[in-house]
Design a protein around this motif. Sequence first.
Motif, mmCIF file in Angstrom:
data_model
loop_
_atom_site.group_PDB
_atom_site.id
_atom_site.type_symbol
_atom_site.label_atom_id
_atom_site.label_comp_id
_atom_site.label_asym_id
_atom_site.label_seq_id
_atom_site.Cartn_x
_atom_site.Cartn_y
_atom_site.Cartn_z
ATOM 1 N N MET A 101 0.800 -1.198 0.000
ATOM 2 C CA MET A 101 0.000 0.000 0.000
ATOM 3 C C MET A 101 0.846 1.268 0.000
ATOM 4 S SD MET A 101 -2.683 -0.627 -0.505
ATOM 5 C CE MET A 101 -4.179 -0.597 -0.801
ATOM 6 N N CYS A 102 2.129 1.160 0.433
ATOM 7 C CA CYS A 102 2.941 2.368 0.472
ATOM 8 C C CYS A 102 3.170 2.917 -0.930
ATOM 9 C CB CYS A 102 4.260 2.113 1.188
ATOM 10 S SG CYS A 102 5.351 0.996 0.319
ATOM 11 N N LEU A 103 3.042 2.095 -1.954
ATOM 12 C CA LEU A 103 3.176 2.562 -3.327
ATOM 13 C C LEU A 103 2.102 3.595 -3.664
ATOM 14 C CD1 LEU A 103 4.468 2.348 -6.138
ATOM 15 C CD2 LEU A 103 2.882 0.502 -6.612
ATOM 16 N N VAL A 104 0.916 3.448 -3.083
ATOM 17 C CA VAL A 104 -0.179 4.381 -3.353
ATOM 18 C C VAL A 104 0.217 5.794 -2.959
ATOM 19 C CG1 VAL A 104 -2.552 4.996 -2.743
ATOM 20 C CG2 VAL A 104 -1.952 2.621 -3.169
ATOM 21 N N TYR A 105 0.938 5.951 -1.832
ATOM 22 C CA TYR A 105 1.368 7.281 -1.403
ATOM 23 C C TYR A 105 2.337 7.898 -2.411
ATOM 24 C CZ TYR A 105 -0.670 5.874 3.019
ATOM 25 O OH TYR A 105 -1.531 5.450 3.971
ATOM 26 N N GLN A 106 3.167 7.066 -3.019
ATOM 27 C CA GLN A 106 4.149 7.566 -3.962
ATOM 28 C C GLN A 106 3.516 8.000 -5.281
ATOM 29 O OE1 GLN A 106 6.944 4.367 -4.274
ATOM 30 N NE2 GLN A 106 7.640 4.578 -2.181
ATOM 31 N N ILE A 107 2.398 7.378 -5.671
ATOM 32 C CA ILE A 107 1.781 7.700 -6.954
ATOM 33 C C ILE A 107 0.413 8.354 -6.788
ATOM 34 C CG2 ILE A 107 3.062 5.948 -8.231
ATOM 35 C CD1 ILE A 107 0.637 4.130 -8.051
ATOM 36 N N HIS A 108 0.158 8.906 -5.603
ATOM 37 C CA HIS A 108 -1.128 9.545 -5.309
ATOM 38 C C HIS A 108 -1.495 10.598 -6.359
ATOM 39 C CE1 HIS A 108 -4.317 11.616 -3.124
ATOM 40 N NE2 HIS A 108 -3.649 12.739 -3.333
ATOM 41 N N LYS A 109 -0.546 11.439 -6.733
ATOM 42 C CA LYS A 109 -0.843 12.525 -7.671
ATOM 43 C C LYS A 109 -1.266 12.019 -9.049
ATOM 44 C CE LYS A 109 4.062 13.178 -8.446
ATOM 45 N NZ LYS A 109 5.173 14.065 -8.191
ATOM 46 N N TYR A 110 -0.907 10.778 -9.362
ATOM 47 C CA TYR A 110 -1.303 10.205 -10.645
ATOM 48 C C TYR A 110 -2.652 9.497 -10.563
ATOM 49 C CZ TYR A 110 3.630 11.014 -11.507
ATOM 50 O OH TYR A 110 4.865 11.591 -11.610
ATOM 51 N N LEU A 161 -14.379 -6.673 11.942
ATOM 52 C CA LEU A 161 -13.628 -7.880 12.279
ATOM 53 C C LEU A 161 -12.396 -8.068 11.400
ATOM 54 C CD1 LEU A 161 -16.622 -10.314 12.827
ATOM 55 C CD2 LEU A 161 -15.329 -9.057 14.546
ATOM 56 N N ALA A 162 -12.280 -7.249 10.361
ATOM 57 C CA ALA A 162 -11.131 -7.365 9.460
ATOM 58 C C ALA A 162 -9.851 -6.982 10.207
ATOM 59 C CB ALA A 162 -11.318 -6.463 8.247
ATOM 60 N N SER A 163 -8.739 -7.524 9.761
ATOM 61 C CA SER A 163 -7.458 -7.214 10.403
ATOM 62 C C SER A 163 -7.124 -5.736 10.223
ATOM 63 C CB SER A 163 -6.347 -8.072 9.794
ATOM 64 O OG SER A 163 -6.090 -7.651 8.473
ATOM 65 N N ALA A 164 -6.255 -5.251 11.080
ATOM 66 C CA ALA A 164 -5.852 -3.845 11.008
ATOM 67 C C ALA A 164 -5.227 -3.528 9.651
ATOM 68 C CB ALA A 164 -4.871 -3.525 12.134
ATOM 69 N N ARG A 165 -4.495 -4.462 9.088
ATOM 70 C CA ARG A 165 -3.860 -4.244 7.781
ATOM 71 C C ARG A 165 -4.900 -4.067 6.682
ATOM 72 N NH1 ARG A 165 0.611 -8.334 5.190
ATOM 73 N NH2 ARG A 165 1.165 -7.031 3.437
ATOM 74 N N ILE A 166 -5.946 -4.904 6.694
ATOM 75 C CA ILE A 166 -7.015 -4.786 5.697
ATOM 76 C C ILE A 166 -7.771 -3.486 5.900
ATOM 77 C CG2 ILE A 166 -9.225 -5.787 4.950
ATOM 78 C CD1 ILE A 166 -6.813 -7.323 3.918
ATOM 79 N N GLN A 167 -8.033 -3.102 7.150
ATOM 80 C CA GLN A 167 -8.740 -1.849 7.418
ATOM 81 C C GLN A 167 -7.932 -0.651 6.924
ATOM 82 O OE1 GLN A 167 -9.953 -1.572 11.505
ATOM 83 N NE2 GLN A 167 -11.340 -3.309 11.349
ATOM 84 N N ARG A 168 -6.612 -0.661 7.156
ATOM 85 C CA ARG A 168 -5.771 0.436 6.658
ATOM 86 C C ARG A 168 -5.787 0.491 5.135
ATOM 87 N NH1 ARG A 168 -2.342 -1.389 10.659
ATOM 88 N NH2 ARG A 168 -1.073 -2.520 9.157
ATOM 89 N N SER A 169 -5.720 -0.678 4.504
ATOM 90 C CA SER A 169 -5.754 -0.724 3.044
ATOM 91 C C SER A 169 -7.073 -0.178 2.520
ATOM 92 C CB SER A 169 -5.560 -2.153 2.543
ATOM 93 O OG SER A 169 -4.303 -2.642 2.922
#
Length: 158
Positions: A1-10, A38-46
């Motif tokens: 998911m960190c890739l999304v932050y890098q390409i947010h402007k696109y 009930l979803a994991s914290a990782r899924i909720q963040r995504s």
Amino acid sequence: MCLVYQIHKYLYGREFSIKTDHKPLLGLLKQDKAISQLASARIQRSALTLANYQYQLEYKPGSNMGNVDGLSRLPIKEQPGSVPVPEEVVLTLSTLDGSPVTAELVENWTARDPVLSHILKWVTQGWPEQVEEQLRPYIRRKQELSVQQGCILWGSRV
């Protein structure tokens, strides 16, 4: 998911598709579906990260995806000396000694914002049957919204 932050402007403001070889994600990250508590914290963040975007989630078997996993399968010849701080810790406001943004500031900004002031009223007093186009995304997530100290919160209720 960190890739999304890098390409947010696109990505922001454009419709795009995400191809995955993990079929259960189709149900977990569906755009029109509420995030399960009930979803994991990782899924909720995504799901929270992806909620900012207009996307289509598509399943494609891993055998049909070519060498996309190539970098993750390359052997590391030597172990790194230190491990960087995970992005979840960096992005968490609780790690700051003193945040420049307070609940009072957010409350004032929310009251002055033409969209959020409507949402604040509706979360506390009830939702109308018909809303303007720009307010419809909030209707889809109305079960996930709550108010605390005049601030609109999105996620599980406290």
